[in-house]
Design an enzyme around this catalytic site. Structure first.
Site, short mmCIF file in Angstrom:
data_model
loop_
_atom_site.label_atom_id
_atom_site.label_comp_id
_atom_site.label_asym_id
_atom_site.label_seq_id
_atom_site.Cartn_x
_atom_site.Cartn_y
_atom_site.Cartn_z
N GLU A 91 -36.17 -45.75 -35.81
CA GLU A 91 -36.29 -47.02 -36.54
C GLU A 91 -37.52 -47.03 -37.44
O GLU A 91 -38.54 -46.44 -37.10
CB GLU A 91 -36.48 -48.16 -35.53
CG GLU A 91 -35.28 -48.41 -34.68
CD GLU A 91 -35.56 -49.43 -33.58
OE1 GLU A 91 -36.61 -50.10 -33.63
OE2 GLU A 91 -34.71 -49.54 -32.69
N CYS A 116 -43.65 -49.75 -40.84
CA CYS A 116 -43.91 -49.28 -39.49
C CYS A 116 -42.97 -48.09 -39.23
O CYS A 116 -41.75 -48.23 -39.36
CB CYS A 116 -43.62 -50.43 -38.52
SG CYS A 116 -43.79 -49.96 -36.80
N CYS A 159 -39.52 -41.96 -26.18
CA CYS A 159 -40.93 -41.89 -25.80
C CYS A 159 -41.00 -41.59 -24.31
O CYS A 159 -40.13 -42.02 -23.55
CB CYS A 159 -41.61 -43.22 -26.10
SG CYS A 159 -43.37 -43.26 -25.72
N CYS A 188 -44.15 -47.30 -20.71
CA CYS A 188 -44.67 -48.67 -20.65
C CYS A 188 -43.52 -49.60 -20.23
O CYS A 188 -42.43 -49.55 -20.80
CB CYS A 188 -45.25 -49.09 -21.99
SG CYS A 188 -46.65 -48.07 -22.50
N CYS A 248 -41.56 -51.96 -22.81
CA CYS A 248 -41.17 -51.38 -24.11
C CYS A 248 -39.76 -50.81 -24.09
O CYS A 248 -39.40 -50.05 -23.18
CB CYS A 248 -42.18 -50.31 -24.49
SG CYS A 248 -41.81 -49.51 -26.05
N GLY A 280 -42.19 -44.03 -30.19
CA GLY A 280 -42.92 -42.80 -29.89
C GLY A 280 -44.41 -43.00 -29.73
O GLY A 280 -44.97 -44.04 -30.08
N LEU A 287 -54.12 -51.78 -25.11
CA LEU A 287 -54.87 -52.01 -23.87
C LEU A 287 -54.03 -52.84 -22.90
O LEU A 287 -53.78 -52.43 -21.77
CB LEU A 287 -56.19 -52.71 -24.23
CG LEU A 287 -57.21 -52.85 -23.12
CD1 LEU A 287 -57.60 -51.51 -22.52
CD2 LEU A 287 -58.48 -53.56 -23.62
N ASN A 307 -42.48 -59.26 -26.87
CA ASN A 307 -41.09 -59.39 -27.31
C ASN A 307 -40.21 -59.14 -26.11
O ASN A 307 -40.20 -58.02 -25.59
CB ASN A 307 -40.77 -58.32 -28.37
CG ASN A 307 -41.07 -58.80 -29.76
OD1 ASN A 307 -40.56 -59.81 -30.21
ND2 ASN A 307 -41.92 -58.06 -30.44
N CYS A 351 -40.17 -52.68 -30.84
CA CYS A 351 -39.93 -51.23 -30.92
C CYS A 351 -38.71 -50.81 -30.14
O CYS A 351 -38.60 -51.09 -28.96
CB CYS A 351 -41.07 -50.45 -30.29
SG CYS A 351 -42.64 -50.84 -30.88
N1 SAH Z 1 -47.01 -45.42 -28.42
C1 SAH Z 1 -47.89 -46.18 -29.24
C2 SAH Z 1 -47.25 -46.85 -30.44
C3 SAH Z 1 -45.90 -47.48 -30.29
S1 SAH Z 1 -45.69 -49.14 -29.77
C4 SAH Z 1 -48.63 -47.21 -28.40
O1 SAH Z 1 -48.34 -47.33 -27.22
O2 SAH Z 1 -49.55 -47.84 -28.90
C5 SAH Z 1 -46.67 -50.20 -30.78
C6 SAH Z 1 -47.24 -51.38 -30.00
O3 SAH Z 1 -46.23 -52.29 -29.56
C7 SAH Z 1 -47.99 -50.95 -28.74
O4 SAH Z 1 -49.15 -51.71 -28.59
C8 SAH Z 1 -47.00 -51.29 -27.65
O5 SAH Z 1 -47.63 -51.41 -26.41
C9 SAH Z 1 -46.42 -52.58 -28.20
N2 SAH Z 1 -45.14 -52.98 -27.61
C10 SAH Z 1 -44.11 -52.22 -27.20
N3 SAH Z 1 -43.09 -52.96 -26.74
C11 SAH Z 1 -43.47 -54.25 -26.87
C12 SAH Z 1 -42.85 -55.50 -26.59
N4 SAH Z 1 -41.65 -55.56 -26.05
N5 SAH Z 1 -43.55 -56.61 -26.88
C13 SAH Z 1 -44.79 -56.55 -27.44
N6 SAH Z 1 -45.42 -55.41 -27.73
C14 SAH Z 1 -44.78 -54.27 -27.44
#
Ligand code: SAH
Length: 354
Positions: free
Chosen positions: A96, A109, A116, A120, A123, A163, A219, A294, A337
């Site tokens: 995407e 973006c 990935c 997390c 995500c 990723g 963080l 989200n 994402c």
């Molecule tokens: N892997 C990298 C970049 C990708 S995600 C990272 O972890 O930073 C970009 C940002 O979106 C990161 O801060 C991630 O934690 C956040 N993110 C992912 N899914 C999310 C969601 N459902 N709601 C809010 N933030 C989210």
């Protein structure tokens, strides 16, 4: 050298590498400049169009080399103009990219991997694990494809799509060298942000390069217990180690870190946690980007009210920490994402989804 379907991946190559390749084909140096210009300035997608190259060379390039193909598979446009693209790569995998319009210009973006492996919990990109790393050409190709499809110039790039960029360090480095090449996109690293979940050794490696980009660090928690729960990477690199690496990064590059903090109701968004976060970051010259989470169906996490987010922000600001709530763009179009890719995969019943 990168390859695509066994062929040389031209769009990933720097000018001196193209020179080497063409020298091996008995060509003079200036041919490399011509080829680089066809690829990165004129951005043609076929060797037939490279009209100032000799026919025999064009045929040889077509037989041995590939220009990374990126094909639009789906597009969703939100009322605010944000456009989310689902792109298919040469091997059929999908990624995407999201185009956002700000008053300071168009920002894209981009994804850095297919899926990935960081896990997390909130995500959507990580649900099916990592399929593969993207090539530098496929990161750059997202920018070229969006410029071609929309006729708009991309002014800034954020590596915050699918990723973990620091888990694909070499290709990201190559991408960074290509993206600001004066004969290519010519985009200053100051207009680029790279977001990481906190791979400490890679943050140190990045610091050595002294790029002028903005490092964003995800963080999302102010204590290890909470961060362990939502980000498995924290077991490996706990908060103290992560923040120490961030301080080294700032000392080495002089670039202020931007911390991302996704607010998840009942998990990390209480006023008490805001005060803890303030104590944790208060001695740093940094910025905190608060993102109301989200919701992703599979994760079960939800966001609190707008007021909760404002209270959290105000506590940080009152303590002298720069913090803003991220302006939300394209919320009605699966903008988090990996959600478009995941929903598409679910629809198709594909076993590969993330
Ligand atoms: N892997 C990298 C970049 C990708 S995600 C990272 O972890 O930073 C970009 C940002 O979106 C990161 O801060 C991630 O934690 C956040 N993110 C992912 N899914 C999310 C969601 N459902 N709601 C809010 N933030 C989210």
């Amino acid at each position: 050298m990168n390859t695509i379907n066994g062929k040389t991946d031209l769009l990933s190559m720097l000018p001196d590498e193209l020179e080497g390749l063409l020298a091996g084909m008995g060509q003079p140096r200036f041919r490399a400049q011509q080829l680089f210009s066809w690829l990165h300035e004129k951005r043609v997608d076929s060797f037939d169009k490279m009209s100032n190259l000799p026919g025999a060379l064009r045929e040889r390039l077509a037989a041995e080399c590939e220009i990374a193909p990126i094909i639009e598979r789906r597009r969703q446009q939100a009322r605010d103009g944000t456009i989310k693209f689902l792109f298919a790569l040469g091997d059929g995998n999908t990624i995407e990219s999201v185009l956002m319009h700000h008053d300071y210009g168009n920002s894209l973006c981009i994804s850095s991997q297919v899926g990935c492996r960081m896990g997390c919990r909130f995500c959507a990109s990580t649900i099916g694990g990592k399929v593969r790393d993207l090539l530098a050409s496929e990161m750059l190709g997202q920018i070229y494809a969006v410029e071609r499809l929309t006729g708009k110039r991309i002014d800034s790039v954020v590596m915050m799509g699918i990723g973990e960029p620091l888990d694909n360090f070499e290709q990201v480095e190559r991408f960074l060298a290509l993206v600001h090449h004066p004969k290519g996109l010519n985009l200053s690293h100051r207009h680029l942000s790279l977001s990481t979940c906190g791979l400490v050794p890679m943050i140190d490696r990045l610091a050595e390069k002294k790029y002028q980009l903005t490092l964003s660090v995800s963080l999302h928690a102010c204590d290890n217990e909470t961060r362990d729960r939502i980000m498995p990477v924290n077991h490996r690199y706990p908060i103290e180690e992560l923040l120490a690496a961030c301080k080294r990064y700032f000392a080495r590059t002089g670039r202020r870190i931007s911390y991302e903090y996704s607010l998840i109701a009942g998990v990390n968004d209480s006023p008490d946690q805001a005060r803890k976060l303030l104590a944790l970051l208060g001695d740093q010259n940094c910025h905190v980007n608060l993102i109301p989470v989200n919701p992703v169906a599979e994760t079960g996490f939800t966001r609190g009210s707008r007021r909760d987010a404002e209270v959290f922000r105000d506590i940080l600001n009152a303590g002298g920490l720069s913090a803003t709530i991220r302006r939300e763009l394209g919320t009605e179009i699966d903008a988090a994402c990996g959600q478009l890719r995941r929903n598409e995969a679910k629809k198709e019943g594909s076993p590969v989804c993330g």
